[in-house]
Design a protein around this motif. Structure first.
Motif, PDB file in Angstrom:
ATOM      1  N   LEU A   5      -9.172  -5.611   6.743  1.00 11.27           N
ATOM      2  CA  LEU A   5      -9.595  -4.197   6.684  1.00 11.27           C
ATOM      3  C   LEU A   5     -11.106  -4.053   6.853  1.00 11.27           C
ATOM      4  O   LEU A   5     -11.593  -2.954   7.086  1.00 11.27           O
ATOM      5  CB  LEU A   5      -9.197  -3.562   5.343  1.00 11.27           C
ATOM      6  N   LYS A   6     -11.816  -5.165   6.664  1.00 13.46           N
ATOM      7  CA  LYS A   6     -13.282  -5.092   6.744  1.00 13.46           C
ATOM      8  C   LYS A   6     -13.798  -5.683   8.067  1.00 13.46           C
ATOM      9  O   LYS A   6     -15.002  -5.895   8.239  1.00 13.46           O
ATOM     10  CB  LYS A   6     -13.919  -5.818   5.544  1.00 13.46           C
TER      11      LYS A   6
ATOM     12  N   GLY B  69     -12.793   1.241   5.628  1.00 11.40           N
ATOM     13  CA  GLY B  69     -12.097  -0.042   5.517  1.00 11.40           C
ATOM     14  C   GLY B  69     -10.850   0.060   4.664  1.00 11.40           C
ATOM     15  O   GLY B  69     -10.550  -0.834   3.871  1.00 11.40           O
ATOM     16  N   GLN B  70     -10.105   1.161   4.811  1.00 16.19           N
ATOM     17  CA  GLN B  70      -8.886   1.353   4.012  1.00 16.19           C
ATOM     18  C   GLN B  70      -7.698   1.644   4.917  1.00 16.19           C
ATOM     19  O   GLN B  70      -7.845   2.183   6.017  1.00 16.19           O
ATOM     20  CB  GLN B  70      -9.073   2.540   3.063  1.00 16.19           C
ATOM     21  N   LEU B  71      -6.528   1.314   4.371  1.00 13.67           N
ATOM     22  CA  LEU B  71      -5.258   1.616   5.057  1.00 13.67           C
ATOM     23  C   LEU B  71      -4.619   2.815   4.379  1.00 13.67           C
ATOM     24  O   LEU B  71      -4.823   3.017   3.180  1.00 13.67           O
ATOM     25  CB  LEU B  71      -4.321   0.418   4.940  1.00 13.67           C
ATOM     26  N   PRO B  72      -3.846   3.595   5.114  1.00 13.94           N
ATOM     27  CA  PRO B  72      -3.423   3.445   6.492  1.00 13.94           C
ATOM     28  C   PRO B  72      -4.397   4.120   7.468  1.00 13.94           C
ATOM     29  O   PRO B  72      -5.273   4.874   7.073  1.00 13.94           O
ATOM     30  CB  PRO B  72      -2.092   4.204   6.500  1.00 13.94           C
TER      31      PRO B  72
ATOM     32  N   GLU C 244      -6.648   8.515   6.314  1.00  9.93           N
ATOM     33  CA  GLU C 244      -6.224   9.404   5.217  1.00  9.93           C
ATOM     34  C   GLU C 244      -4.745   9.760   5.452  1.00  9.93           C
ATOM     35  O   GLU C 244      -4.381  10.494   6.387  1.00  9.93           O
ATOM     36  CB  GLU C 244      -7.060  10.680   5.073  1.00  9.93           C
ATOM     37  N   SER C 245      -3.911   9.232   4.546  1.00  9.73           N
ATOM     38  CA  SER C 245      -2.459   9.317   4.751  1.00  9.73           C
ATOM     39  C   SER C 245      -1.945  10.747   4.955  1.00  9.73           C
ATOM     40  O   SER C 245      -1.128  10.991   5.846  1.00  9.73           O
ATOM     41  CB  SER C 245      -1.730   8.649   3.584  1.00  9.73           C
TER      42      SER C 245
ATOM     43  N   ARG D 100       3.641   6.028   3.025  1.00 15.56           N
ATOM     44  CA  ARG D 100       3.825   7.435   3.394  1.00 15.56           C
ATOM     45  C   ARG D 100       3.930   7.593   4.914  1.00 15.56           C
ATOM     46  O   ARG D 100       4.784   8.309   5.429  1.00 15.56           O
ATOM     47  CB  ARG D 100       2.609   8.262   2.931  1.00 15.56           C
TER      48      ARG D 100
ATOM     49  N   SER E 175       0.840  -1.200   0.000  1.00 16.08           N
ATOM     50  CA  SER E 175       0.000   0.000   0.000  1.00 16.08           C
ATOM     51  C   SER E 175       0.877   1.253   0.000  1.00 16.08           C
ATOM     52  O   SER E 175       1.571   1.541   0.973  1.00 16.08           O
ATOM     53  CB  SER E 175      -0.887  -0.013   1.250  1.00 16.08           C
ATOM     54  N   PRO E 176       0.867   2.028  -1.095  1.00 16.59           N
ATOM     55  CA  PRO E 176       1.719   3.208  -1.145  1.00 16.59           C
ATOM     56  C   PRO E 176       1.317   4.262  -0.115  1.00 16.59           C
ATOM     57  O   PRO E 176       2.160   4.987   0.417  1.00 16.59           O
ATOM     58  CB  PRO E 176       1.516   3.743  -2.576  1.00 16.59           C
ATOM     59  N   TYR E 177       0.007   4.300   0.194  1.00 17.42           N
ATOM     60  CA  TYR E 177      -0.457   5.307   1.162  1.00 17.42           C
ATOM     61  C   TYR E 177       0.014   4.948   2.571  1.00 17.42           C
ATOM     62  O   TYR E 177       0.335   5.825   3.370  1.00 17.42           O
ATOM     63  CB  TYR E 177      -1.971   5.459   1.075  1.00 17.42           C
TER      64      TYR E 177
HETATM   65  N1  LIG Z   1      -6.808   8.531   0.137  1.00 21.12           N
HETATM   66  C1  LIG Z   1      -6.480   7.405   0.988  1.00 21.12           C
HETATM   67  C2  LIG Z   1      -6.354   6.164   0.122  1.00 21.12           C
HETATM   68  C3  LIG Z   1      -6.339   4.897   0.954  1.00 21.12           C
HETATM   69  C4  LIG Z   1      -6.408   3.640   0.081  1.00 21.12           C
HETATM   70  O1  LIG Z   1      -6.875   3.661  -1.061  1.00 21.12           O
HETATM   71  N2  LIG Z   1      -5.890   2.551   0.642  1.00 21.12           N
HETATM   72  C5  LIG Z   1      -5.909   1.287  -0.066  1.00 21.12           C
HETATM   73  C6  LIG Z   1      -4.562   0.603   0.063  1.00 21.12           C
HETATM   74  S1  LIG Z   1      -3.293   1.475  -0.786  1.00 21.12           S
HETATM   75  C7  LIG Z   1      -6.913   0.354   0.594  1.00 21.12           C
HETATM   76  O2  LIG Z   1      -6.964   0.270   1.797  1.00 21.12           O
HETATM   77  N3  LIG Z   1      -7.677  -0.364  -0.229  1.00 21.12           N
HETATM   78  C8  LIG Z   1      -8.587  -1.369   0.232  1.00 21.12           C
HETATM   79  C9  LIG Z   1     -10.008  -1.048  -0.097  1.00 21.12           C
HETATM   80  O3  LIG Z   1     -10.292   0.061  -0.604  1.00 21.12           O
HETATM   81  O4  LIG Z   1     -10.857  -1.901   0.139  1.00 21.12           O
HETATM   82  C10 LIG Z   1      -5.177   7.715   1.763  1.00 21.12           C
HETATM   83  O5  LIG Z   1      -4.374   8.513   1.271  1.00 21.12           O
HETATM   84  O6  LIG Z   1      -4.982   7.182   2.865  1.00 21.12           O
END
Ligand SMILES: N[C@@H](CCC(=O)N[C@@H](CS)C(=O)NCC(=O)O)C(=O)O
Length: 220
Positions: free
Chosen positions: A40-41, A52-55, A66-67, A16, A11-13
């Protein structure tokens, strides 16, 4: 302060946030979540980030996702080794660069790398080429900025570098994948096409703490 960091491999975010913590030398507890296992869920993680997103981070009772927001939080919480500049002009420039990354590079990175990693390249070849051309336009701008300073906003590393670096690495990793020669263009040879950008990557990779954040499966 010791923060808990929820992150995931690839995960690039997330990268960061790990980079910022290392650069600022903020102690943290690593909480690595797995995408395929749907960590994540889980109910526990959705309480931290309902998307449900990282980080994400947890600092005592406070949670944040939100990174870029996390970078800003860490910088305000521990001002030593600032990532958002030392003057209003530096701060403005750093934010401008971050917004350019988010609005003009990230969508094309997502499209290009997404097509490659999802295995859709044969059908979406033309779309991948179009995204790559937009990416190259953005990399040319960055390369120009880096021709006058060691880092994007001048001679010290900032949140702008931290925002761009993992996004660029994901692009480079996807462009090096097998059978992508026909769509990868200049991304396969950034040392030739974007030499200042290439030197900047090497500069960041030589920083103390960097190695701790480098996803092992990305190390070519
Ligand atoms: N804008 C968010 C983007 C976060 C994001 O897209 N994370 C991805 C991993 S790089 C994720 O968790 N994806 C899983 C999903 O959306 O279900 C940030 O900068 O933190």
């Amino acid at each position: 302060m010791t923060v808990e960091v929820f992150w995931g491999l690839g995960s690039p975010y997330s990268w960061r946030v790990l980079l910022a913590l290392e650069l600022k030398r903020v102690p943290y507890q690593s909480r690595s979540l797995r995408f395929p296992e749907k960590d994540l869920k889980s109910t526990d993680f959705l309480a931290i980030n309902p998307r449900g997103q990282l980080p994400a981070i947890r600092d005592g009772a406070f949670t944040l996702y939100e990174s870029i927001a996390i970078l800003s939080y860490l910088d305000a919480k521990q001002p030593e080794r600032p990532l958002f500049g030392n003057s209003s002009a530096e701060r403005g420039l750093i934010w401008r660069l971050i917004m350019e990354c988010v609005y003009y590079l990230e969508p094309h990175m997502t499209s290009f790398a997404g097509t490659i990693f999802s295995g859709e390249l044969p059908e979406k070849r033309q779309e991948a080429i179009e995204s790559r051309k937009k990416v190259e336009q953005e990399l040319a701008r960055i390369n120009e900025a880096l021709s006058v300073g060691d880092y994007l906003s001048g001679n010290s590393i900032s949140a702008a570098d931290v925002a761009y670096y993992p996004v660029i690495q994901l692009l480079l990793v996807s462009a090096r994948r097998e059978n992508t020669e026909a769509v990868s263009g200049a991304l396969r040879h950034i040392d030739v096409h974007f030499p200042a950008l290439h030197a900047w990557c090497q500069r960041i990779e030589a920083l103390p703490g960097f190695a701790k954040t480098n996803p092992p499966h990305w190390q070519a």
